[in-house]
Structure formats: C-alpha cells, structure tokens
Design an enzyme around this catalytic site. Structure first.
Site, PDB file in Angstrom:
ATOM      1  N   ASP A   1       0.814  -1.219   0.000  1.00  0.00           N
ATOM      2  CA  ASP A   1       0.000   0.000   0.000  1.00  0.00           C
ATOM      3  C   ASP A   1       0.850   1.273   0.000  1.00  0.00           C
ATOM      4  O   ASP A   1       2.032   1.249   0.344  1.00  0.00           O
ATOM      5  CB  ASP A   1      -0.877   0.033   1.272  1.00  0.00           C
ATOM      6  CG  ASP A   1      -2.052  -0.927   1.168  1.00  0.00           C
ATOM      7  OD1 ASP A   1      -2.047  -1.793   0.286  1.00  0.00           O
ATOM      8  OD2 ASP A   1      -2.967  -0.809   2.015  1.00  0.00           O
ATOM      9  N   ASP A   2       0.172   2.356  -0.327  1.00  0.00           N
ATOM     10  CA  ASP A   2       0.648   3.735  -0.127  1.00  0.00           C
ATOM     11  C   ASP A   2       1.704   4.187  -1.134  1.00  0.00           C
ATOM     12  O   ASP A   2       2.172   5.307  -1.058  1.00  0.00           O
ATOM     13  CB  ASP A   2       1.173   3.971   1.298  1.00  0.00           C
ATOM     14  CG  ASP A   2       0.073   3.835   2.351  1.00  0.00           C
ATOM     15  OD1 ASP A   2      -1.084   3.565   1.961  1.00  0.00           O
ATOM     16  OD2 ASP A   2       0.371   3.990   3.547  1.00  0.00           O
TER      17      ASP A   2
ATOM     18  N   HIS B   1      -6.002   3.105  -4.125  1.00  0.00           N
ATOM     19  CA  HIS B   1      -5.877   3.429  -2.702  1.00  0.00           C
ATOM     20  C   HIS B   1      -6.217   4.917  -2.516  1.00  0.00           C
ATOM     21  O   HIS B   1      -5.679   5.566  -1.636  1.00  0.00           O
ATOM     22  CB  HIS B   1      -4.464   3.092  -2.209  1.00  0.00           C
ATOM     23  CG  HIS B   1      -4.358   2.944  -0.711  1.00  0.00           C
ATOM     24  ND1 HIS B   1      -5.331   2.353   0.054  1.00  0.00           N
ATOM     25  CD2 HIS B   1      -3.380   3.320   0.168  1.00  0.00           C
ATOM     26  CE1 HIS B   1      -4.956   2.359   1.338  1.00  0.00           C
ATOM     27  NE2 HIS B   1      -3.776   2.952   1.441  1.00  0.00           N
TER      28      HIS B   1
ATOM     29  N   HIS C   1      -5.710   9.550   0.470  1.00  0.00           N
ATOM     30  CA  HIS C   1      -5.571   8.718   1.671  1.00  0.00           C
ATOM     31  C   HIS C   1      -6.386   9.253   2.861  1.00  0.00           C
ATOM     32  O   HIS C   1      -5.948   9.209   4.004  1.00  0.00           O
ATOM     33  CB  HIS C   1      -4.081   8.563   2.055  1.00  0.00           C
ATOM     34  CG  HIS C   1      -3.792   7.267   2.767  1.00  0.00           C
ATOM     35  ND1 HIS C   1      -3.909   7.129   4.130  1.00  0.00           N
ATOM     36  CD2 HIS C   1      -3.396   6.060   2.298  1.00  0.00           C
ATOM     37  CE1 HIS C   1      -3.581   5.881   4.476  1.00  0.00           C
ATOM     38  NE2 HIS C   1      -3.276   5.215   3.375  1.00  0.00           N
TER      39      HIS C   1
ATOM     40  N   HIS D   1       3.613  -2.136   3.284  1.00  0.00           N
ATOM     41  CA  HIS D   1       3.671  -0.815   2.646  1.00  0.00           C
ATOM     42  C   HIS D   1       5.034  -0.681   1.980  1.00  0.00           C
ATOM     43  O   HIS D   1       6.053  -0.813   2.665  1.00  0.00           O
ATOM     44  CB  HIS D   1       3.482   0.295   3.688  1.00  0.00           C
ATOM     45  CG  HIS D   1       2.149   0.247   4.366  1.00  0.00           C
ATOM     46  ND1 HIS D   1       1.870  -0.610   5.409  1.00  0.00           N
ATOM     47  CD2 HIS D   1       1.004   0.949   4.132  1.00  0.00           C
ATOM     48  CE1 HIS D   1       0.614  -0.427   5.796  1.00  0.00           C
ATOM     49  NE2 HIS D   1       0.061   0.506   5.040  1.00  0.00           N
TER      50      HIS D   1
HETATM   51 NI    NI Z   1      -2.701   3.246   3.259  1.00  0.00          NI
END
Ligand code: NI
Length: 525
Positions: free
Chosen positions: A342-343, A392, A396, A483
């Site tokens: 993620d991210d 995503h 955020h 992540h």
């Molecule tokens: Ni995230």
C-alpha cells in the site's frame, strides 16, 4: 534342398536388402544355419515377442528417466514445478505446469481435480507449518512406473499417512519434437490398491500442441502390417495383400495404438489375444491366443499421429516473468497467499520489483493516484511484469468521514489514473486505514479489499519481527498487508517470500486469490 533354395528365392524377392544373395543364390552351398528372411513390411513394423501378463507390466517401464534428465527437460521447458502436501486430506501430489501451454495445463489440472475430489470431497488447500520439512516440488523421475506399494511408501512420493492418496508425475523427451507427460494417482488401503489411475499426454515440444492419437488410416496400416507378420510367423508365404480390419477389430487396434509405449526411437504397440482375420484363418488361427507386441520406428509412428485440431497454440514467452503468469493459479488445490503493498509507489518500489522478479512472484499494489502520476515508469514496469493494481484513493483520507460523493470520487479518480497508465481495468480498491462500510462499497461499485495478516510494518518493528510475522501467520487464502514506502518492508521481501514458499504457498494477486469473485468487503475487520 530344392525346397530350401526355392523358399530362399521366393523370400528374397520381397527384400531389397537381400539383393546380393539373390544374385549368388543358385551357386551357394547349402547353409545349415539358414532360416527364412525376416519380412519387412513397408511400415517397418516388427514383432517383438509374445507377451505374457508379466511382460505387459514391465513394458510400462519403457521410457525411464534419471532425475538428471528429468531436471534437464524441466529446465528446457521452463516447467513450473508444484507439490501438494496436505496432511488433513492425506494427499501428496507432485505435478508441474508448462508456461503458455494452456491445453496441457488444463488437462493436468482437470486430472488433479477429478482425482482428488472423490478422495476428499471437502478438500481444502493446506499450508505447511513454519519450519516443517519440505521437499523439492515437481516429479520424481521414473516414479509413474513404480509399483503401487512403492509409490505410497517411498518418502519422496508417499502421502502424509498410510491409506492416503499419492499423485506422481514424470516427463520424458521422446524425440526432439515430442515429449510425454505422465501422471498417476495411487491409493493403497489395508494393503489393497484401491485407486490406481493414470493419464499420458504426448505433445509437440515446440508448439505445445497435444498429439491427438493415431488416425483411423494409421490403425488400418498397422493392422495390415501386424496381420502380415502374424501369418508369416505361422508359416504363411502369401504375398496377397491383407484385407482391412473389420470394425470390431479396428476398435481394438485403435485402442492398442492409443496405449502405445514410447521409447527413444520406436513405439511398442500391444495387441491383445483374440485377434482374428481371414489371413490368419487361412493358416489355421481362428484367433490369437496370446497378446502380441510390435515395435514401430518413431518415424513411422510420427507419420501416423494426428495433431489435435482443437488445441491452443500459445507458446511460452521467453520472459520469465511472463512465463510465471502463463500458468494456472489453482488456489482450490494449492495454498495461495496474496502479498499486497500500500501507499506507493515510492522510492523503494523499484527495489521491490527487482526482488519480486527474481522470485517470480506477482503481487497487488494499492496505489495513491498522485504518486502513480509521479512514478509512471515504476507503474508501467510493475504492470508489464504482471502485478496488479487497486485504487488506494487520491489523498488517503478516511472514506467513512467524507461525504459519500467525495468518498466515491477519491476511489474512482484514483482508479482512472491507474487505468490510463496501464490500460487495464482496476477491479478493486483498498480503503485507507481499512475504514469502510457497505454504503460506500455500494456507491463505489468495486470490491473493498482489506487483509487478514497485518504486518504493522509502519510501526517499524524491525526486520526480524517483520519476517517472522509475515512468514508464520498466513494460512491458505490470506491477504498480507505491507507498505512499499518503508525500506524495511521492501528489504525483507526476499526472506518473506522464501519463508512462505517453504510453507508451500503460491503467490497470487488478489484477483487470482478470489478467482475474480470481487464484490463487497473482503476480509472485513
Ligand atoms: Ni494506506
């Protein structure tokens, strides 16, 4: 004497090889060691011997590999080797897939499914516990020719406990063009073999087309050659052509050809007892009383073989990453796990892609819209290497704290940015912080993918702790959260992957894990 000479002369007429003898024939002194020339039919078919039941058993041992030749073939064909060790279902299975060979792979999968499901109707893939002794995946050379007892007792092929099911495999190069796959399933209960089935697939190694057996014309040609040999064995000197096989016998011949054993330069075909033909009746044989085995040179056999017209023709790509993605993911048979990151993308993502490429593992990236625009080349590379993307969002935010329309925009605008760059549809999203509800999912119209293994890598627990948690916690079907913006998460990827591989896991994307049944909230927290 006269008769011998006459016989000699008559027989030599039919063989070119004997031409010199024919020229000198009349002047030759009587030869006590003389016997009639062996008849050579145009098909070059040869009678091997009368086979007994025991011979038939050993004739299965035809094309025996060594582990070295098997591994050489495996490397040449880029085999993706597999092993199932499932103590709960008491099943051990060895098999492989060939990148790009869809029809062959589907045949292998179908055999596994139809073999496993009656054995264990509630079969579920099972991962090995961390630290368990693991074996190399793929085939054990020659194992498909072992006797049933050996298959279920040899430590390399035996099921986890007595009475279980063992599935073994082998692959043999018959010629530079043709390769044969064998799979065999064996179960021995209370000393009695309760299951013993097998399949053989002969295919063209270059095109991956399955050889679809022998044509009806081939069956007739073989019949004529075989009957001619049998009548000669019985003393016939007839040169009259053999008549075609009657329908009832043709079926037997066709089956015998389909069951042919492949050797390095010839195939053997075994006709059962009971073969009847007017040509045999003429020499007093109403029907053969024993099975008979014939050898056919590969050149002839190859001419007789048909290529299955329905076979897919897609061949493996040289790129190993693509190769990985050209084999089926069978999460109903093997324990699967989905790594998710993620991210990102970010400054460490390229390093992660290198590790994933090295390990031939595909993952799912849940990416932030503006970062996708900042690192387009990273996304393009990940896309080309078979990884999957989910949205995503753009910023955020906690979606549950936004107005519904804004939450929807956050997800779908992110989706659009990814799609414009990759040209592939985005099928799911991951809500930031895992904050989601049914209302948002319904409004967005995409599945929300959460996780059931949280590495908590953002807390920076250290590499050892990260590896331990990520390797020991997952079970079949787990989605693991990492992540790729944290250097430790990227650095531990090779160790995490090798640890999970030792537990028997296959790495799949989220879509593959869920077999594209993407709806609602997956792994609601
Ligand atoms: Ni995230």
């Amino acid at each position: 004497m006269r008769i011998h000479k006459l016989l000699h002369k008559t027989l030599t007429i039919v063989t070119v090889a004997s031409a010199t003898i024919l020229l000198n024939g009349c002047e030759l002194a009587p030869d006590n060691a003389w016997s009639p020339q062996k008849f050579h039919s145009s098909a070059a078919v040869q009678l091997l011997k009368n086979t007994t039941a025991d011979d038939n058993k050993s004739s299965k041992n035809a094309a025996v590999n060594t582990q070295e030749t098997y591994q050489a073939t495996a490397q040449k064909l880029q085999l993706q080797q597999r092993i199932i060790t499932n103590p709960k279902a008491n099943i051990a299975a060895r098999f492989f897939y060939i990148p790009g060979a869809h029809t062959i792979n589907d045949t292998i999968t179908a055999y596994l499914r139809t073999t496993i499901s009656p054995h264990s109707s509630s079969y579920k893939p099972q991962a090995l516990p961390h630290g368990a002794t693991t074996q190399q995946p793929g085939c054990i050379a020659g194992s498909t020719d072992w006797d049933a007892h050996t298959i279920v007792t040899d430590p390399r092929t035996a099921p986890p406990a007595a009475g279980g099911l063992a599935i073994v495999c082998d692959i043999t190069e018959l010629t530079p063009e043709h390769t044969k796959i064998q799979l065999r399933a064996v179960q021995v209960r209370s000393g009695t073999t309760s299951t013993d089935t097998h399949i053989s697939i002969v295919f063209n190694s270059q095109t991956h087309t399955i050889v679809g057996g022998f044509s009806a014309a081939a069956a007739q040609e073989f019949w004529r050659a075989a009957i001619d040999i049998l009548r000669r064995e019985a003393g016939s000197l007839s040169l009259a052509p053999v008549t075609d096989a009657p329908a009832s016998q043709l079926q037997t011949v066709q089956k015998a050809l389909d069951d042919a054993e492949f050797h390095s330069d010839h195939i053997t075909v075994r006709l059962p007892a009971g073969i009847a033909a007017p040509e045999l009746a003429a020499v007093g044989i109403t029907a053969t009383t024993d099975p008979t085995t014939f050898a056919i040179p590969y050149q002839t056999a190859q001419r007789w073989m048909e290529t299955a017209p329905h076979t897919a023709q897609e061949s493996a790509k040289n790129n190993t990453i693509s190769a990985k993605h050209n084999v089926p993911t069978v999460c109903d048979l093997l324990p699967c796990v989905a790594l998710t990151y993620d991210d990102g993308p970010g400054g460490y993502t390229t390093q992660l892609l290198d590790s994933l490429a090295e390990a031939q593992v595909s993952t799912t990236f849940f990416v932030i819209g503006p970062l996708v625009q900042q690192y387009p080349d990273v996304i393009k590379r990940a896309n080309a290497e078979g990884h999957e993307f989910g949205s995503h969002t753009l910023h955020h935010h906690d979606l549950t704290e936004l107005p519904l329309a804004e939450a929807k925009h956050e997800v779908l605008a992110g989706k659009q940015i990814i799609e414009e760059l990759t040209g592939k549809p985005v099928k799911h999203f991951r809500p930031p912080y895992g904050a989601i509800n049914e209302t948002i999912v319904k409004e967005v119209g995409l599945a929300a993918i959460l996780w059931n293994v949280d590495t908590n890598d953002w807390r920076k627990p250290g590499k050892e702790a990260l590896i331990k948690h990520a390797v020991e916690t997952p079970r079949a079907g787990s989605i693991i959260l990492f992540h790729d913006i944290h250097p430790d998460s990227v650095a531990v990827a090779p160790d995490v992957i090798s640890g999970l591989k030792k537990r028997g896991f296959q790495f799949v994307t989220v879509s593959e894990l869920l077999d594209n049944n993407l709806q609602g909230i997956i792994y609601d927290r």
